[in-house]
Motif scaffolding. Structure first.
Motif, PDB file in Angstrom:
ATOM      1  N   LEU A 189       0.805  -1.216   0.000  1.00  0.00           N
ATOM      2  CA  LEU A 189       0.000   0.000   0.000  1.00  0.00           C
ATOM      3  C   LEU A 189       0.842   1.272   0.000  1.00  0.00           C
ATOM      4  CD1 LEU A 189      -2.821  -1.006   2.493  1.00  0.00           C
ATOM      5  CD2 LEU A 189      -2.987  -0.791   0.010  1.00  0.00           C
ATOM      6  N   SER A 190       1.985   1.237   0.649  1.00  0.00           N
ATOM      7  CA  SER A 190       2.805   2.449   0.716  1.00  0.00           C
ATOM      8  C   SER A 190       3.729   2.598  -0.490  1.00  0.00           C
ATOM      9  CB  SER A 190       3.607   2.492   2.017  1.00  0.00           C
ATOM     10  OG  SER A 190       4.486   1.399   2.094  1.00  0.00           O
ATOM     11  N   ASN A 191       3.916   1.544  -1.288  1.00  0.00           N
ATOM     12  CA  ASN A 191       4.831   1.629  -2.425  1.00  0.00           C
ATOM     13  C   ASN A 191       4.172   1.438  -3.781  1.00  0.00           C
ATOM     14  OD1 ASN A 191       7.486   1.951  -1.057  1.00  0.00           O
ATOM     15  ND2 ASN A 191       6.852   0.041  -0.102  1.00  0.00           N
ATOM     16  N   TYR A 192       2.933   1.014  -3.825  1.00  0.00           N
ATOM     17  CA  TYR A 192       2.207   0.854  -5.084  1.00  0.00           C
ATOM     18  C   TYR A 192       1.695   2.238  -5.480  1.00  0.00           C
ATOM     19  CZ  TYR A 192      -1.392  -0.933  -8.332  1.00  0.00           C
ATOM     20  OH  TYR A 192      -2.193  -1.188  -9.423  1.00  0.00           O
ATOM     21  N   ASN A 193       2.165   2.752  -6.585  1.00  0.00           N
ATOM     22  CA  ASN A 193       1.859   4.125  -7.002  1.00  0.00           C
ATOM     23  C   ASN A 193       0.360   4.386  -7.140  1.00  0.00           C
ATOM     24  OD1 ASN A 193       4.582   4.705  -7.017  1.00  0.00           O
ATOM     25  ND2 ASN A 193       4.823   4.268  -9.185  1.00  0.00           N
ATOM     26  N   PHE A 194      -0.396   3.413  -7.607  1.00  0.00           N
ATOM     27  CA  PHE A 194      -1.847   3.569  -7.726  1.00  0.00           C
ATOM     28  C   PHE A 194      -2.466   3.787  -6.339  1.00  0.00           C
ATOM     29  CE2 PHE A 194      -6.109   1.364  -8.242  1.00  0.00           C
ATOM     30  CZ  PHE A 194      -6.719   2.420  -8.895  1.00  0.00           C
ATOM     31  N   SER A 195      -2.021   3.025  -5.352  1.00  0.00           N
ATOM     32  CA  SER A 195      -2.507   3.169  -3.982  1.00  0.00           C
ATOM     33  C   SER A 195      -2.148   4.543  -3.426  1.00  0.00           C
ATOM     34  CB  SER A 195      -1.911   2.072  -3.097  1.00  0.00           C
ATOM     35  OG  SER A 195      -2.248   2.277  -1.749  1.00  0.00           O
ATOM     36  N   VAL A 196      -0.917   4.966  -3.668  1.00  0.00           N
ATOM     37  CA  VAL A 196      -0.457   6.275  -3.191  1.00  0.00           C
ATOM     38  C   VAL A 196      -1.284   7.384  -3.835  1.00  0.00           C
ATOM     39  CG1 VAL A 196       1.506   7.884  -3.185  1.00  0.00           C
ATOM     40  CG2 VAL A 196       1.873   5.460  -2.666  1.00  0.00           C
ATOM     41  N   ASP A 197      -1.509   7.288  -5.156  1.00  0.00           N
ATOM     42  CA  ASP A 197      -2.295   8.303  -5.860  1.00  0.00           C
ATOM     43  C   ASP A 197      -3.733   8.348  -5.353  1.00  0.00           C
ATOM     44  OD1 ASP A 197      -0.051   8.915  -7.338  1.00  0.00           O
ATOM     45  OD2 ASP A 197      -0.737   7.927  -9.175  1.00  0.00           O
ATOM     46  N   LEU A 198      -4.350   7.172  -5.185  1.00  0.00           N
ATOM     47  CA  LEU A 198      -5.722   7.126  -4.660  1.00  0.00           C
ATOM     48  C   LEU A 198      -5.792   7.762  -3.273  1.00  0.00           C
ATOM     49  CD1 LEU A 198      -7.113   3.569  -5.542  1.00  0.00           C
ATOM     50  CD2 LEU A 198      -7.894   5.765  -6.431  1.00  0.00           C
ATOM     51  N   ASN A 199      -4.828   7.435  -2.438  1.00  0.00           N
ATOM     52  CA  ASN A 199      -4.816   7.956  -1.072  1.00  0.00           C
ATOM     53  C   ASN A 199      -4.629   9.472  -1.059  1.00  0.00           C
ATOM     54  OD1 ASN A 199      -4.961   7.524   1.761  1.00  0.00           O
ATOM     55  ND2 ASN A 199      -2.761   7.807   1.877  1.00  0.00           N
ATOM     56  N   GLU A 200      -3.721   9.972  -1.904  1.00  0.00           N
ATOM     57  CA  GLU A 200      -3.488  11.415  -1.946  1.00  0.00           C
ATOM     58  C   GLU A 200      -4.733  12.157  -2.428  1.00  0.00           C
ATOM     59  OE1 GLU A 200       0.045  11.951  -4.299  1.00  0.00           O
ATOM     60  OE2 GLU A 200       1.361  11.410  -2.636  1.00  0.00           O
ATOM     61  N   LYS A 201      -5.386  11.637  -3.458  1.00  0.00           N
ATOM     62  CA  LYS A 201      -6.618  12.273  -3.961  1.00  0.00           C
ATOM     63  C   LYS A 201      -7.708  12.249  -2.889  1.00  0.00           C
ATOM     64  CE  LYS A 201      -5.817  11.207  -8.810  1.00  0.00           C
ATOM     65  NZ  LYS A 201      -6.176  10.341  -9.945  1.00  0.00           N
ATOM     66  N   PHE A 202      -7.820  11.117  -2.195  1.00  0.00           N
ATOM     67  CA  PHE A 202      -8.834  11.006  -1.150  1.00  0.00           C
ATOM     68  C   PHE A 202      -8.549  11.986  -0.013  1.00  0.00           C
ATOM     69  CE2 PHE A 202     -10.350   9.221   2.866  1.00  0.00           C
ATOM     70  CZ  PHE A 202     -11.707   9.158   2.591  1.00  0.00           C
ATOM     71  N   LEU A 203      -7.297  12.074   0.413  1.00  0.00           N
ATOM     72  CA  LEU A 203      -6.949  12.990   1.510  1.00  0.00           C
ATOM     73  C   LEU A 203      -7.189  14.437   1.111  1.00  0.00           C
ATOM     74  CD1 LEU A 203      -3.716  11.329   2.950  1.00  0.00           C
ATOM     75  CD2 LEU A 203      -6.003  11.379   3.967  1.00  0.00           C
ATOM     76  N   LYS A 204      -6.915  14.776  -0.146  1.00  0.00           N
ATOM     77  CA  LYS A 204      -7.173  16.145  -0.625  1.00  0.00           C
ATOM     78  C   LYS A 204      -8.671  16.435  -0.587  1.00  0.00           C
ATOM     79  CE  LYS A 204      -6.273  19.780  -3.713  1.00  0.00           C
ATOM     80  NZ  LYS A 204      -7.192  20.684  -3.082  1.00  0.00           N
ATOM     81  N   LYS A 205      -9.469  15.486  -1.076  1.00  0.00           N
ATOM     82  CA  LYS A 205     -10.924  15.682  -1.071  1.00  0.00           C
ATOM     83  C   LYS A 205     -11.430  15.787   0.363  1.00  0.00           C
ATOM     84  CE  LYS A 205     -15.145  14.126  -3.178  1.00  0.00           C
ATOM     85  NZ  LYS A 205     -15.737  13.326  -4.221  1.00  0.00           N
ATOM     86  N   GLN A 206     -10.903  14.954   1.253  1.00  0.00           N
ATOM     87  CA  GLN A 206     -11.298  14.993   2.660  1.00  0.00           C
ATOM     88  C   GLN A 206     -10.938  16.348   3.276  1.00  0.00           C
ATOM     89  OE1 GLN A 206      -9.149  12.242   5.220  1.00  0.00           O
ATOM     90  NE2 GLN A 206     -11.042  11.767   6.315  1.00  0.00           N
ATOM     91  N   GLU A 207      -9.747  16.838   2.972  1.00  0.00           N
ATOM     92  CA  GLU A 207      -9.311  18.128   3.500  1.00  0.00           C
ATOM     93  C   GLU A 207     -10.178  19.267   2.949  1.00  0.00           C
ATOM     94  OE1 GLU A 207      -5.408  21.061   3.304  1.00  0.00           O
ATOM     95  OE2 GLU A 207      -5.175  18.947   2.783  1.00  0.00           O
ATOM     96  N   ASP A 208     -10.485  19.219   1.652  1.00  0.00           N
ATOM     97  CA  ASP A 208     -11.336  20.244   1.049  1.00  0.00           C
ATOM     98  C   ASP A 208     -12.729  20.236   1.684  1.00  0.00           C
ATOM     99  OD1 ASP A 208      -9.246  20.956  -0.602  1.00  0.00           O
ATOM    100  OD2 ASP A 208     -10.046  19.939  -2.383  1.00  0.00           O
ATOM    101  N   SER A 209     -13.269  19.044   1.899  1.00  0.00           N
ATOM    102  CA  SER A 209     -14.593  18.923   2.527  1.00  0.00           C
ATOM    103  C   SER A 209     -14.566  19.467   3.945  1.00  0.00           C
ATOM    104  CB  SER A 209     -15.043  17.465   2.560  1.00  0.00           C
ATOM    105  OG  SER A 209     -15.282  16.989   1.275  1.00  0.00           O
ATOM    106  N   ARG A 210     -13.519  19.133   4.674  1.00  0.00           N
ATOM    107  CA  ARG A 210     -13.403  19.598   6.060  1.00  0.00           C
ATOM    108  C   ARG A 210     -13.259  21.116   6.101  1.00  0.00           C
ATOM    109  NH1 ARG A 210      -8.904  16.904   7.974  1.00  0.00           N
ATOM    110  NH2 ARG A 210     -10.170  15.042   8.157  1.00  0.00           N
ATOM    111  N   THR A 211     -12.473  21.676   5.185  1.00  0.00           N
ATOM    112  CA  THR A 211     -12.285  23.126   5.139  1.00  0.00           C
ATOM    113  C   THR A 211     -13.601  23.832   4.841  1.00  0.00           C
ATOM    114  OG1 THR A 211      -9.994  22.873   4.415  1.00  0.00           O
ATOM    115  CG2 THR A 211     -11.024  24.992   3.972  1.00  0.00           C
ATOM    116  N   ASP A 212     -14.339  23.327   3.850  1.00  0.00           N
ATOM    117  CA  ASP A 212     -15.634  23.908   3.486  1.00  0.00           C
ATOM    118  C   ASP A 212     -16.621  23.815   4.651  1.00  0.00           C
ATOM    119  OD1 ASP A 212     -17.561  25.045   1.618  1.00  0.00           O
ATOM    120  OD2 ASP A 212     -18.468  23.038   1.569  1.00  0.00           O
TER     121      ASP A 212
END
Length: 196
Positions: A52-75
């Protein structure tokens, strides 16, 4: 990330069980002896923490999810702060007898309560939306890994591919049974090729 790791582990265990059953049900050899070294018929494992920490697809999915989560929390926090300011203004106006009459004060209070209920509903919706997206991401990741493992195992013919985590079920194994690095390399190669 921990929930994603747990979900991936559970799904990988089920997939490995299916591969195991398929392998032995299609085998013409009646031997049930499992080899203990890597090779045809061996039992190998993948460390899902590393995956999970080295598979680029997993890393990309996680980063996109965390960004969306942060944007939702900020809003949400912005809307909550705005409502809090309105509540403070209402309380100050009420204490200073700033309403013409009681009906106006009650109307303002009803509007404030309705806004609070809407904000609580928004919080539930955002939470459900993020949970749904996390589950969809887990499924996409699981499908990607299991599809690759199916292709990979066609060439290696392992009896069983287990998943483990740091401090998980596999505490010690012979050299060659941990195929994590090979799986990560293959997954990342396939992911890069699809991205191009």
């Amino acid at each position: 990330m921990k929930n994603l790791s747990i979900a991936l582990n559970a799904v990988l265990i089920v997939a490995v069980g299916i591969l195991y059953v398929l392998h032995f049900s299609n085998s013409s050899d009646d031997s049930t002896e499992v080899k203990t070294v890597a090779g045809e018929g061996a039992v190998v494992y993948v460390n899902t923490d590393s995956l999970l920490s080295n598979y680029n697809f997993s890393v990309d999915l996680n980063e996109k999810f965390l960004k969306k989560q942060e944007d939702s929390r900020t809003d949400f926090n912005f809307k909550a702060q705005k409502l809090e300011k309105e509540a403070v203004d209402f309380q100050r106006k009420l204490q200073n007898k700033g309403f013409l009459n009681r009906e106006r004060a009650e109307e303002s209070q009803r509007k404030l309560i309705a806004k609070q209920q809407n904000l609580q509903q928004l919080e539930r919706e955002l939470s459900n939306q993020l949970m749904g997206e996390q589950q969809a991401n887990s499924k996409r990741l699981f499908d990607s890994v299991t599809n690759y493992l199916t292709e990979y195992n066609a060439a290696h013919n392992y009896s069983l591919i287990l998943s483990t985590t740091k401090g998980g079920n596999v505490l010690l194994s012979q050299d060659g049974l941990d195929i994590t690095a090979e799986i990560i390399t293959g997954l990342n190669g396939r992911y890069t090729a699809k991205a191009e």
